[in-house]
Design an enzyme around this catalytic site. Sequence first.
Site, PDB file in Angstrom:
ATOM      1  CG  ASP B 146      -2.000  -1.028   1.181  1.00  0.00           C
ATOM      2  OD1 ASP B 146      -1.783  -2.060   0.508  1.00  0.00           O
ATOM      3  OD2 ASP B 146      -3.065  -0.828   1.801  1.00  0.00           O
ATOM      4  CE  LYS B 215      -5.312   1.935   2.431  1.00  0.00           C
ATOM      5  NZ  LYS B 215      -4.216   1.234   3.119  1.00  0.00           N
ATOM      6  CE  LYS B 251      -7.091  -1.335   2.482  1.00  0.00           C
ATOM      7  NZ  LYS B 251      -5.755  -1.798   2.861  1.00  0.00           N
TER       8      LYS B 251
END
Lengths: 294, 315
Positions: B146, B215, B251
């Site tokens: 991430d 995300k 996400k």
Amino acid sequence: MARLEVRKTYKLYIGGKFPRSESGRSYEVVSTGRSPKFLANAAQGSRKDIRDAVVAARGAVKGWSGATAYNRGQVLYRVGEILEGRREQFIAEVSASEGLTKPQATKIVDAAIDRWVWYAGWPDKLPQVLGNLNPVAGPYFDISAPEPTGVVGILAPQASSLLGLVSVIAPAIVSGNTVVVITSEDRPLPAISLGEVLATSDVPGGVVNIVTGRTAELAPWLASHADVNAIDLAGATELPWGELEAAAADTVKRVVRPAGDGADAVEPDWLEAPDLSRMTAFLETKTVWHPKGL
Amino acid sequence: MLGVASLTNKALRTWLHGLPGVDQVGIEARAAALATRSIKTTSKSWAIDTAIGMIDLTTLEGADTPGKVRSLCAKAQLPDPSDLGTPQVAAVCVYGDMVGIAKEALGSSGIHVAAVATAFPSGRASLAVKLADTKDAVKAGADEIDMVIDRGAFLSGDYRLVFDQIAAVKEVCARPGDAPDAHLKVILETGELATYDNVRRASWLAMLAGADFIKTSTGKVQPAATMPVTLLMLEAVRDWRELTGEMVGVKPAGGIRTSKDALRYLVMVSEIAGDDWLSPDWFRFGASSLLTDLLLQRQKLRTGAYSGADYVTID
């Protein structure tokens, strides 16, 4: 000039706020007596209102039980002061709700205020009366002290709308518990006014949560709720309260049964002087062993 | 795809600013409307299990310890010991130095380990440091990375820099030989992007640069994930598939705490992106306390009585 009537909307009291029922339902409340008269529409709480009330009560446990006993006593006494200031309002509501004459209602309201003040004196005395230095066979100080149970569900008495209500709420919160109260089904109005008193008297939001509605509909949800630690069945005299006790047993709740037995369960005479039993019912004992040294 | 000979900042800028503007009132109304759907018992039961299976169970605290990460991994594998039918979560999300511990604790459970990298959460470090951070996590065995984008560069219009950094991180996510590459999730940190237009541009920029997932947030900045922002990103991945045939995951992370919220997000995924995205491969929740609430609701459906925090494990 004639004034427009200013009518009061009776709502729930959850987490220090006065929301309407999540379900949007309401029901008519009428006076007791030979010719019942419409009094007000009360919110008809649902199981989700009970759920929200339990969440609010759980959230308030830490702050309320963590406050010093002295502070809790002061806050509760403050409630007594404000009850006194609203005496006339409560006399009118109790009179209408219970079908009493003004002198009879006055006697009840005065007793309710006195009852609250009596309990307000207890927070810092409970640990002294119930706590103990235990004799043990070893070099230890062995100290027991009462601690609150946590979230207490209360089915408020059905007949005694204010005195009975005060007599079940006050003893539970004295020690630091928080409560979810299902009010008297037919006489819920004084309970919501009591909520207004609590909201304006330093009692943190969530310590007392009041839901009006059909007791038979709501009680099973409160009794089976796993996040409720104890339940007072004072107002379940007309219900199969054994089933509620069984539901409560699933998560090992402490249970206070209604007075009397089985189908003969009755409401006690709330005017009688209380003892410690309703306070001790919602306590756990914490015992500490402390080495004494040589 | 951009229709230009060389990838300059100007070309990127022209293209990204050529994306249609976002109708703020419209998108917020659409998100609010999708949040009002009533979901009945059987669907709810399916949705709760699906949501649990989409969780990236996250702990990103300075105070994280190996013990905390191990207990989180235990919870990831067996979320509800009172009901062995409860699905596992999708991944455990930790800081880079905890990847080895999480990897070991999760063993062959099939749960992925996601590591935040590139100077998370601020992203304020040189590219060399960001790449080293990423390499370190990839080497320790992270299945997913991430990364955060450089919001400063993005906001000052230096899209090329952001693009290059994502592409560079993507490169070091690759593993040699047959070993699967680490999946790259690109955190846009929408709470710092100021406008919906910027969210749309950042989503496309990340996808152009090779993101496997986009995300919303780090969880360290308020507001974190919101419904309208996630809706925008779902539109972006839907349009990306139409354009390129490739699927990119989404996400939302941070601020999703209740089952009700999670269910609303699932409705939105189905309505906006399509049912193809209703899988942990393409949609994840970055959350820590959400799992607890989902388990409470699951117990409520199973037993018929409201459950309490005493009846789920703490992480």
